[in-house]
Design an enzyme around this catalytic site. Structure first.
Site, short mmCIF file in Angstrom:
data_model
loop_
_atom_site.label_atom_id
_atom_site.label_comp_id
_atom_site.label_asym_id
_atom_site.label_seq_id
_atom_site.Cartn_x
_atom_site.Cartn_y
_atom_site.Cartn_z
N ARG B 330 0.38 39.80 -101.04
CA ARG B 330 -1.07 39.91 -101.17
C ARG B 330 -1.59 39.64 -102.57
NH1 ARG B 330 -3.09 45.34 -97.92
NH2 ARG B 330 -2.33 44.69 -95.87
N HIS B 398 -10.42 46.46 -101.06
CA HIS B 398 -9.94 47.00 -99.80
C HIS B 398 -9.65 48.50 -99.82
CE1 HIS B 398 -8.26 46.73 -95.87
NE2 HIS B 398 -7.02 46.95 -96.23
C1 LIG Z 1 -10.68 47.19 -92.74
C2 LIG Z 1 -9.76 48.30 -93.11
C3 LIG Z 1 -8.45 48.30 -92.64
C4 LIG Z 1 -7.57 49.33 -92.99
N1 LIG Z 1 -6.31 49.31 -92.46
C5 LIG Z 1 -5.48 50.34 -92.72
C6 LIG Z 1 -4.19 50.42 -92.12
O1 LIG Z 1 -3.82 49.57 -91.30
N2 LIG Z 1 -3.39 51.47 -92.42
C7 LIG Z 1 -3.77 52.45 -93.28
O2 LIG Z 1 -2.99 53.36 -93.49
N3 LIG Z 1 -4.99 52.41 -93.86
C8 LIG Z 1 -5.86 51.40 -93.60
N4 LIG Z 1 -7.11 51.39 -94.18
C9 LIG Z 1 -7.51 52.49 -95.06
C10 LIG Z 1 -7.88 53.76 -94.30
O3 LIG Z 1 -8.64 53.43 -93.17
C11 LIG Z 1 -8.70 54.72 -95.14
O4 LIG Z 1 -8.16 54.85 -96.39
C12 LIG Z 1 -8.74 56.12 -94.57
O5 LIG Z 1 -9.05 56.08 -93.21
C13 LIG Z 1 -9.72 57.00 -95.30
O6 LIG Z 1 -9.99 58.17 -94.56
P1 LIG Z 1 -10.93 59.29 -95.16
O7 LIG Z 1 -10.98 60.39 -94.16
O8 LIG Z 1 -10.50 59.65 -96.50
O9 LIG Z 1 -12.37 58.63 -95.35
P2 LIG Z 1 -13.36 57.87 -94.38
O10 LIG Z 1 -12.73 57.55 -93.10
O11 LIG Z 1 -13.98 56.81 -95.16
O12 LIG Z 1 -14.49 58.97 -94.09
C14 LIG Z 1 -15.44 59.34 -95.04
C15 LIG Z 1 -16.46 60.25 -94.37
O13 LIG Z 1 -17.29 60.84 -95.36
C16 LIG Z 1 -18.64 60.77 -94.95
N5 LIG Z 1 -19.47 60.76 -96.15
C17 LIG Z 1 -19.39 59.91 -97.20
N6 LIG Z 1 -20.34 60.23 -98.10
C18 LIG Z 1 -21.03 61.29 -97.60
C19 LIG Z 1 -22.15 62.07 -98.04
N7 LIG Z 1 -22.77 61.80 -99.19
N8 LIG Z 1 -22.59 63.07 -97.28
C20 LIG Z 1 -21.99 63.35 -96.08
N9 LIG Z 1 -20.94 62.66 -95.62
C21 LIG Z 1 -20.48 61.64 -96.36
C22 LIG Z 1 -18.70 59.49 -94.15
O14 LIG Z 1 -19.82 59.49 -93.31
C23 LIG Z 1 -17.38 59.54 -93.41
O15 LIG Z 1 -17.52 60.34 -92.27
C24 LIG Z 1 -8.00 50.36 -93.85
C25 LIG Z 1 -9.32 50.37 -94.31
C26 LIG Z 1 -10.19 49.35 -93.96
C27 LIG Z 1 -11.58 49.39 -94.48
#
Ligand SMILES: Cc1cc2nc3c(=O)[nH]c(=O)nc-3n(C[C@H](O)[C@H](O)[C@H](O)COP(=O)(O)OP(=O)(O)OC[C@H]3O[C@@H](n4cnc5c(N)ncnc54)[C@H](O)[C@@H]3O)c2cc1C
Ligand code: FES
Lengths: 323, 622
Positions: B330, B398
């Site tokens: 990548r 990403h």
């Molecule tokens: C296209 C893509 C492909 C990916 N593929 C992979 C993969 O194959 N394997 C892998 O391991 N990872 C992958 N990732 C990364 C992975 O999806 C994320 O790192 C992970 O899901 C993050 O989870 P999280 O719970 O930390 O945050 P998120 O899922 O981003 O959730 C954040 C939450 O916080 C809330 N929030 C944010 N700000 C506020 C606020 N001010 N007030 C109230 N609520 C708020 C949002 O509404 C959301 O509900 C990928 C990411 C993308 C974008």
């Protein structure tokens, strides 16, 4: 310059109006791209929701000329061609409370989703420490139902919900229930089915709007049917819905045709039908939808069996008895 | 078409007909079912008393992605605690649902050659030795557990013939250890966790935007939020707050694969509350996103044999990786694409410059059969059918490796009692300078669970804090709303957002230099000043999404300034951080985490050594 016009339904918490926005035609735009362009170049006060912009988060369902679509997954060109017009009416999805403009309220929908008893209750032989076992074929049985992105499109044009949402749930709720009902890992799929029977499972009108509108090609109506079949198989045959289905099958097996005159009393019982349906029957008779003599005859003698009834009976018996 | 039937076609008249039938339901009028439909989630302990007193919860989780949902379920399990999850959108609109590839975790079965040690080593090496090794050892063990547990909770995993979860290979791993659900792993994981949380009775506060964290005597007292439905700004007391708000990759605005919500709100709030932002300069780039909007074109396009072409029609990868060509890793591919564009061999200019990916030689059938999703993305975003034409693409931001400084990876505590952080908004650090594919979903599951357990244990012993600091903060935010939405003149703030993205892409993107970063630091400071006088264009109370976004852009500017400062100071190349002027890793001077804090309006940079346990830093070759 070709101009496209979006007539957007606006709502600011108290006042509702429709506002027209004109913008230059651009073949690369999606419906969501068009909304963003309007918001950023013309009117920052326009409210709508979007997050992933690639058809997986479910935020952006709106109605274009009365039909729910995922805005990010619908090219502007497609809807312009579909409707043969350069002016489109954009409104929030139906059967939801509107918060503002195209933004709808999911608060009570989520509470209703709880009634599907979501979450797997796995079989005894499985554990959190060792996980579960499932064959690829059993995984394939639930895969489609798991594609649901909770965009609300299936509920938007659901006729049953529009008529009365107190005795029926959003189609996606039934799909959720069915994915646990059909899961080979579930200890007891009937837990979800029984709950759905209590919550309107037999009330679907089969208008198929949910099937037509789902951007993920899920068929909530088929999930409803699958759970009805499970309910039947488990001996859950009481109530108007099951009796109605049974009446259909009896008719088809007897003559290959529906006997609409017998259908109602069979479904609702003679007394209920006679008292509850008087007005409706009278209106049918009055408007010539039903002849009195014809009806009496049909009730007493039934239809004549259709040609090829033997073949049809075979199919029905195969379906019912597996032979 | 006349005005009258604009909304009406034959299909609609069918609907009208059925609608009319629905008014006389065949099955007759039956007593309405009593359905649970509490209007929304505002059932805070104090909210139901009627008086406008402060809402309060024992554990408040901010964010409903994979990590937040896991945290909430585990906080509920402690029993007897009021737990709520806040989200600025309907709960399932997160980055988690976008993950396609899979979730890493070693699963043992007869004949398995993979091991936890091997997963740990790959993660350390992937991190370019900036990951903390004690934390990574803990992580790989818990990741394996999390995969089995989510299977038990209902995640629909794709299966091998013998019924166990199937696993695939991902770049940077020695063994196939990525568990998956078709090409929608994140979606499956998010929704199964959401369902599980619903079943467990977790409360949701939907359409509430976190604004700030309340602090008194160095202890977290809760948060201030904005109820988007009404515009009300409300203090919420909590014994423990778990931040789970996701990443900040939206600093590059249109050049990222992540969702619109990835604006680092929780990280910015924690920073304002006094906590350090760890390794902010570490942002991972993916080589291929569509030119307009940055949506991911997955590795499959190159894996199946797609060509990368410049404006001369050359397969330019022969200059950068003649052996592997388009199948190079990548980071090499991303750098190659940027070099082509920088040296004038791309198309277009500015943020929408691009090179091409060409699949035509694969033939119609193979494209339809093997790459339907990629073809669909091309049609949606560029109106291009990859069967007939090559598609404009460019690298895209990403993943955010940096985040809120977590000081105990067993509990996900921060240095502020009562505030925990998990998922992409926290930095423990598992991913160091570069995250391996499949490790972030695993991290969200692991860190969410540990944060939930620890926050519940903390809350059970802590006092319910008073709301003095919160009320003060809420008042400040009410003023903020009034003052900022009243301005009718000034640059539209979305223009400042777009300029920020351009400045960052040019100065802090895939290639970084001393001069470029110094200019970026300056430019961001100016943009931040201009932002404060920018116009919003909507003064309404109800769901004012312009103001919501204004706050997000402010957070992004703050976080971008931290990142640029740290990037300037890291005079080496490590993982995702590539300094043209310092192309080698320098363990002697830079084997440390950068910690940026806010003192007044000034940024302060500190360092903390990396924890090395078993794996001595060596050169990272693949
Ligand atoms: C296209 C893509 C492909 C990916 N593929 C992979 C993969 O194959 N394997 C892998 O391991 N990872 C992958 N990732 C990364 C992975 O999806 C994320 O790192 C992970 O899901 C993050 O989870 P999280 O719970 O930390 O945050 P998120 O899922 O981003 O959730 C954040 C939450 O916080 C809330 N929030 C944010 N700000 C506020 C606020 N001010 N007030 C109230 N609520 C708020 C949002 O509404 C959301 O509900 C990928 C990411 C993308 C974008
Ligand atoms: S924005 Fe996510 S589905 Fe359209």
């Amino acid at each position: 310059m070709r101009t496209i016009t979006f007539d957007i339904d606006r709502f600011d918490g108290t006042r509702s109006w429709t506002q027209s926005y004109a913008f230059e035609y651009d073949p690369t735009l999606t419906v969501l791209g068009s909304l963003i362009r309007i918001k950023e170049q013309q009117d920052p006060s326009l409210n709508f929701t979007a997050s992933c912009r690639c058809a997986i988060c479910g935020s952006c369902a709106v109605r274009v000329n009365g039909n729910a679509v995922l805005a990010c997954d619908t090219r502007l060109d497609t809807v312009l061609k579909q409707w043969g017009a350069d002016t489109l009416h954009i409104s929030p999805i139906g059967n939801f409370k509107v918060i503002s403009d195209l933004v709808v309220d999911w608060g009570d929908k989520i509470e209703r989703l709880r009634s599907a008893k979501p979450g797997l209750k796995a079989k005894k032989e499985f554990s959190a420490d060792s996980g579960c076992q499932q064959s690829p074929a059993d995984f394939a049985k639930i895969q489609k139902q798991w594609d649901c992105i909770l965009c609300g499109s299936c509920a938007s044009e659901c006729n049953k919900l529009t008529d009365n949402d107190r005795d029926f749930l959003e189609p996606f709720v039934y799909t959720h229930a069915n994915r646990y009902a059909q899961d080979s890992r579930s200890a007891d799929g009937m837990v979800h089915v029984k709950e759905m029977v209590k919550q309107g499972l037999w009330k679907c009108l089969h208008c198929m709007e949910c099937v037509t509108k789902c951007p993920k090609q899920i068929a909530p109506a088929a999930d409803i049917a699958a759970m009805r079949a499970m309910a039947f198989a488990a001996g859950n045959t009481d109530g108007k819905g099951p009796r109605h289905a049974e009446a259909f099958r009896t008719d088809l097996e007897n003559t290959g045709r529906l006997n609409e005159v017998r259908l109602v009393p069979r479904t609702e019982g003679l007394i209920d039908a006679a008292t509850g349906r008087m007005g409706f029957t009278y209106r049918m008779l009055k408007h010539g939808k039903l002849g009195a003599l014809e009806a009496a005859e049909l009730y007493l003698t039934d239809n004549k069996p259709i040609e090829g009834i033997d073949g049809l009976r075979k199919i029905i018996r195969y379906e019912r008895d597996g032979k | 078409m006349s005005e009258d039937n604009k909304d009406d076609t034959s299909s609609l008249s069918r609907r009208t007909f059925i609608g009319a039938c629905a008014a006389v339901p065949l099955t007759g009028a039956v007593a309405d079912l009593a359905m649970a439909s509490t209007a929304d989630g505002t059932q805070g302990a104090a909210a139901s008393s009627g008086a406008p007193s402060t809402m309060s919860f024992d554990v408040l989780v901010v964010g409903s992605g994979g990590s937040g949902l896991r945290a909430a379920v585990y906080a509920m399990r402690a029993g007897n605690l009021s737990v709520a999850v806040v989200s600025k959108t309907m709960p399932t609109r997160s980055a988690t649902c976008m993950a396609e590839g899979g979730i890493n975790g070693v699963i043992s079965y007869p004949g398995q050659k993979d091991s936890l040690d091997s997963h740990a080593f790959d993660t350390v090496k992937g991190s370019d030795y900036l990951g903390d090794q004690d934390c990574i050892d803990f992580f790989v063990e818990k990741a394996s557990e999390a995969v089995r547990e989510t299977d038990f909770w209902g995640t629909p995993y794709s299966r091998a013939k013998d019924g166990r979860i199937d696993q695939r290979f991902m770049a940077g791993h020695q063994f196939p250890r990525t568990n998956y659900s078709a090409d929608k792993t994140g979606h499956a994981l998010l929704h199964s966790n959401f369902d599980y949380a619903l079943g467990a009775g977790v409360k949701f506060l939907i359409d509430y935007q976190l604004l700030d964290v309340g602090v008194e005597d160095g202890v977290c007292t809760g948060v201030v939020m904005r109820n988007l439905k009404t515009g009300e700004i409300v203090p919420v007391r909590a014994r423990a707050v778990i931040m789970a708000t996701g990443g900040y990759t939206r600093i590059f605005w249109t050049r990222t694969s992540t969702p619109f919500i990835a604006t680092g709100d929780g990280t910015a709030a924690a920073l304002r509350a006094g906590l350090p932002f760890k390794d902010p300069e570490m942002i991972q780039f993916h080589p291929t996103g569509v030119a307009h909007g940055g949506v991911l074109i997955t590795e499959a396009a190159r894996g199946e044999g797609g060509y990368l072409l410049n404006n001369k029609g050359e397969r330019f990868m022969q200059r950068y990786a003649p052996g592997k060509m388009e199948l190079a890793p990548r980071d090499i591919t991303a750098r190659a694409i940027e070099t082509e564009i920088a040296e004038g061999r791309g198309f277009g200019e500015g943020m929408t410059a691009y090179v091409l990916i060409d699949l035509r030689h694969l033939g119609r059938e193979k494209i339809i059969e093997r790459l339907p999703q990629i073809r669909h993305v091309g049609l949606m975003f560029e109106n291009i059918d990859l069967i007939d034409q090559p598609l404009p693409i460019r690298s895209t931001a990403h993943y955010s490796m940096g985040g809120i400084d977590v000081i105990n990876f067993h509990t996900m505590e921060t240095a502020m009692p009562g505030l925990f952080a998990c998922g992409e908004c926290g930095c423990e650090s598992i991913h160091g300078a570069n995250r391996l594919g499949g490790n972030s979903l695993a991290a969200a599951m692991v860190t969410g669970k540990e944060a939930g357990i620890a926050a519940a244990a903390y809350a059970a012993k802590a006092q319910m804090p008073d709301d003095k600091a919160l009320q003060r903060l809420a008042d400040q935010w009410r003023d903020h709303f009034r003052e900022n939405t009243a301005r009718t003149k000034g640059t539209p703030f979305t223009e400042i957002r777009d300029r920020m993205a351009q400045v960052l892409w040019d100065g802090m993107g895939i290639y970084r230099t001393e001069k470029g970063l110094a200019a970026t630091v300056e430019a961001l400071r100016d943009l931040h000043a201009e932002y404060r006088t920018a116009s919003i264009g909507n003064a309404g109370q109800v769901y004012n999404s312009a103001y919501t976004h204004y706050i997000e852009v402010g957070n992004l500017l703050t976080l971008a300034r931290c990142a640029a400062l740290a990037a300037l100071d890291r005079r080496e190349s490590r993982g995702a951080h590539t300094r043209v002027d310092y192309p080698k890793r320098n363990d002697k001077d830079y084997l440390h985490h950068n910690l940026v804090s806010l003192k007044g309006d000034e940024l302060v940079l500190n360092q903390r050594p990396v924890t090395i346990v078993r794996f001595k830093p060596e050169e990272r070759n693949y």
